[in-house]
Design a protein around this motif. Structure first.
Motif, PDB file in Angstrom:
ATOM      1  N   LYS B   2       0.838  -1.208   0.000  1.00  0.00           N
ATOM      2  CA  LYS B   2       0.000   0.000   0.000  1.00  0.00           C
ATOM      3  C   LYS B   2       0.865   1.247   0.000  1.00  0.00           C
ATOM      4  O   LYS B   2       1.111   1.851   1.051  1.00  0.00           O
ATOM      5  CB  LYS B   2      -0.929  -0.018   1.207  1.00  0.00           C
ATOM      6  N   LYS B   3       1.327   1.640  -1.154  1.00  0.00           N
ATOM      7  CA  LYS B   3       2.185   2.811  -1.248  1.00  0.00           C
ATOM      8  C   LYS B   3       1.727   3.706  -2.392  1.00  0.00           C
ATOM      9  O   LYS B   3       1.251   3.218  -3.411  1.00  0.00           O
ATOM     10  CB  LYS B   3       3.631   2.388  -1.502  1.00  0.00           C
ATOM     11  N   ILE B   4       1.932   4.986  -2.200  1.00  0.00           N
ATOM     12  CA  ILE B   4       1.619   5.943  -3.256  1.00  0.00           C
ATOM     13  C   ILE B   4       2.925   6.273  -3.953  1.00  0.00           C
ATOM     14  O   ILE B   4       3.635   7.218  -3.591  1.00  0.00           O
ATOM     15  CB  ILE B   4       0.943   7.188  -2.663  1.00  0.00           C
ATOM     16  N   ILE B   5       3.265   5.450  -4.927  1.00  0.00           N
ATOM     17  CA  ILE B   5       4.547   5.594  -5.621  1.00  0.00           C
ATOM     18  C   ILE B   5       4.354   5.313  -7.104  1.00  0.00           C
ATOM     19  O   ILE B   5       3.300   4.825  -7.522  1.00  0.00           O
ATOM     20  CB  ILE B   5       5.610   4.619  -5.062  1.00  0.00           C
ATOM     21  N   ASN B   6       5.383   5.612  -7.883  1.00  0.00           N
ATOM     22  CA  ASN B   6       5.392   5.195  -9.281  1.00  0.00           C
ATOM     23  C   ASN B   6       6.287   3.958  -9.364  1.00  0.00           C
ATOM     24  O   ASN B   6       6.138   3.075  -8.549  1.00  0.00           O
ATOM     25  CB  ASN B   6       5.865   6.354 -10.156  1.00  0.00           C
ATOM     26  N   GLN B   7       7.197   3.887 -10.306  1.00  0.00           N
ATOM     27  CA  GLN B   7       8.105   2.743 -10.375  1.00  0.00           C
ATOM     28  C   GLN B   7       9.006   2.726  -9.141  1.00  0.00           C
ATOM     29  O   GLN B   7       9.647   3.754  -8.848  1.00  0.00           O
ATOM     30  CB  GLN B   7       8.982   2.847 -11.628  1.00  0.00           C
ATOM     31  N   PRO B   8       9.109   1.585  -8.449  1.00  0.00           N
ATOM     32  CA  PRO B   8       9.947   1.542  -7.240  1.00  0.00           C
ATOM     33  C   PRO B   8      11.381   2.012  -7.484  1.00  0.00           C
ATOM     34  O   PRO B   8      11.990   2.620  -6.604  1.00  0.00           O
ATOM     35  CB  PRO B   8       9.904   0.066  -6.833  1.00  0.00           C
ATOM     36  N   GLU B   9      11.920   1.758  -8.670  1.00  0.00           N
ATOM     37  CA  GLU B   9      13.315   2.160  -8.916  1.00  0.00           C
ATOM     38  C   GLU B   9      13.471   3.678  -9.010  1.00  0.00           C
ATOM     39  O   GLU B   9      14.591   4.189  -8.932  1.00  0.00           O
ATOM     40  CB  GLU B   9      13.896   1.452 -10.164  1.00  0.00           C
TER      41      GLU B   9
END
Lengths: 336, 336
Positions: B2-9
């Protein structure tokens, strides 16, 4: 229930005890009631500004009492309105002859009690009171029509109303003028939120709703009020775009406008994610020709341990910019 | 996840882009590398103070770069050390002839890279560099014996080392003196934490460990390092008492001592709970005759979305009090 607490019924008072211990230079209480919080630095002749509301939203509401912002706050149980008597006690303590402005969120319990407190202040104490109700969550209702009541919930954008009104009061404007500034800020702020997880009211002991492990709810309120859409979690940029489209089409904001932006974490969302959101907001607004005058990022109005965030935009003119930029010092917000 | 992110890298670089957008008056970067963060207000002739470490701990480490505290920070991937080259780039940018002090946490990757950077700065750039390693987590190892290396992890207490060293540097003390003050702070701070939930490194996508719904782990590190005891969640007061007993018997703190207290939320724990903890700390220390000079409460060193908190105590003398009280302004910490 994963909480670091003692007896749930002592939750609010023990939290307040901790607050007074940590910030004795800025806040104290009146009426022998921990829940009647007032500034420790009363400024004579200044319009007093009071707020109030349920606990569970720190730094909202009480955290903005201090220098250059609010003068008092009545504190309710978690997600519950404080009483009219508590509001009146705060009003009496912070008035120094210039009258008192109430600024609070658009919730029935708060409206009912603040209206009653205002009447008592006026009739029994001869203290002139004016009120500004903040309701700016675009997900909670459509735009207010001419002559009708605003039915939108008040959420994180109330921070901007506090800041601008606080600046105006600190500049020693009179009650009518401070109210005008607060109303202008309230009229020009819009907010939208998204929630990823529920929160648990300590006395209840279980989540107010369920949401699947891969889901988010766009437009949810800070007490878990139903939002406008539930769906799979999307990339941050896509979530931001959907929220901003709703927000900027509402006032509307147009190319050439200047805004202040508040990115607000709801409790469990790391600052990292709030800055990833900030990055996208900046791109989006730049594309629309909307200039950002100032960013505020962090936890300004939470919902206990809820994961999620909200975006608030305040449309600025020169007057609001001046009051936004004015210095302030409270337990949770310091601006030089 | 559950994160508000785009690509983890892209997690760290997008977070940094957001940071520079929100705080252009305080921070910028050098070497064309977002991860080489430096102050936007370089003060000529002052000893530069640099830190560095993995991401995922905001406001740590980079959030304390600004006026009156740190001058630069090299930023690693989540829970990973930045490179020696990045540390060197920061060192070169912040040196203004008075040399540079490194202050960082006691982790092998950071030690290795900071040592290499210090050597390069000295031999290749003729910049004198000194280092102070903060390691104050009493749960992670026993007290350091005479002549042996400190093997304790560095956690939230590094904030006090930054603050005191920053105050000393801002008062234009020389490198040896700033180092002495930083060492004094590092020697007199102790921390202990408790975790209720794990956190998720974005690139990994799942929790680093499991913990039952009714369990806590006392002494867990900010990367999920094993603590000293896992058990059922207890009332807040009981948890605080156990942690404080460990802490105050370590230096030891004795009746009549004065301390600064840092109550630090690890990410998902509401401020309400941190103040409930503050209340108990105050009672406990009062009973022991230990006087609290100043409280800091909030998120100072997090572990992504981990729930839990830590307590840090800094034993004070008049010199440390002075540097602790000095004004500072950074994106995450403002003191008047």
């Amino acid at each position: 229930m994963k909480k670091i607490i003692n007896q749930p019924e002592n939750y609010v008072n023990e939290m307040l005890e901790g607050l007074y211990i940590a910030h004795p230079d800025l806040i104290t209480y009146t009426n022998d009631d921990l829940r009647c919080l007032v500034t420790a630095n009363k400024k004579e002749g200044k319009v007093g500004i009071a707020t109030g509301g349920g606990s569970g939203h720190l730094p909202l509401f009480l955290g903005y009492v201090g220098k250059g912002m609010l003068d008092g706050c009545s504190v309710g149980d978690v997600f519950q309105s404080p009483s009219a008597e508590q509001m009146l006690a705060v009003t009496k303590a912070i008035d120094s002859g210039a009258g008192v402005l109430y600024i609070y969120g658009n919730y029935n319990g708060d409206i009912f009690n603040f209206d009653m407190a205002a009447e008592m202040a006026d009739f029994e104490e001869d203290i002139p009171v004016e009120s500004v109700v903040a309701g700016e969550d675009v997900a909670s209702a459509g735009p207010t029509k001419e002559g009708e009541k605003n039915t939108r919930r008040g959420v994180a954008g109330i921070f901007f109303v506090y800041k601008c009104a606080g600046g105006a009061a600190d500049a020693m404007l009179n009650l009518a003028e401070v109210k005008r500034v607060a109303e202008k800020a309230a009229d020009n702020v819009r907010t939208m939120g998204v929630a990823l997880t529920p929160c648990i009211v300590p006395r209840v002991g279980k989540p107010g709703f369920n949401i699947e492990e891969d889901e988010m709810e766009i437009g949810m309120g800070i007490h878990g009020e139903t939002g406008i859409r539930r769906g799979k979690i999307e990339p941050a940029d896509q979530i931001v775009d959907e929220m901003l489209e709703k927000i900027i089409n509402d006032i509307p904001y147009v190319s050439g406008n200047e805004v202040a932006v508040l990115v607000n974490g709801l409790g469990a969302t790391p600052l990292d994610e709030q800055y990833i959101v900030t990055r996208r907001i900046n791109q989006y607004l730049k594309d629309k020709g909307i200039k950002v005058y100032r960013y505020y990022v962090g936890e300004y109005a939470t919902s206990l341990e809820m994961a999620g965030f909200s975006i608030s935009l305040l449309k600025l003119d020169e007057e609001l910019k001046g009051y936004l930029d004015a210095p302030a010092q409270t337990p949770f917000f310091v601006q030089l």
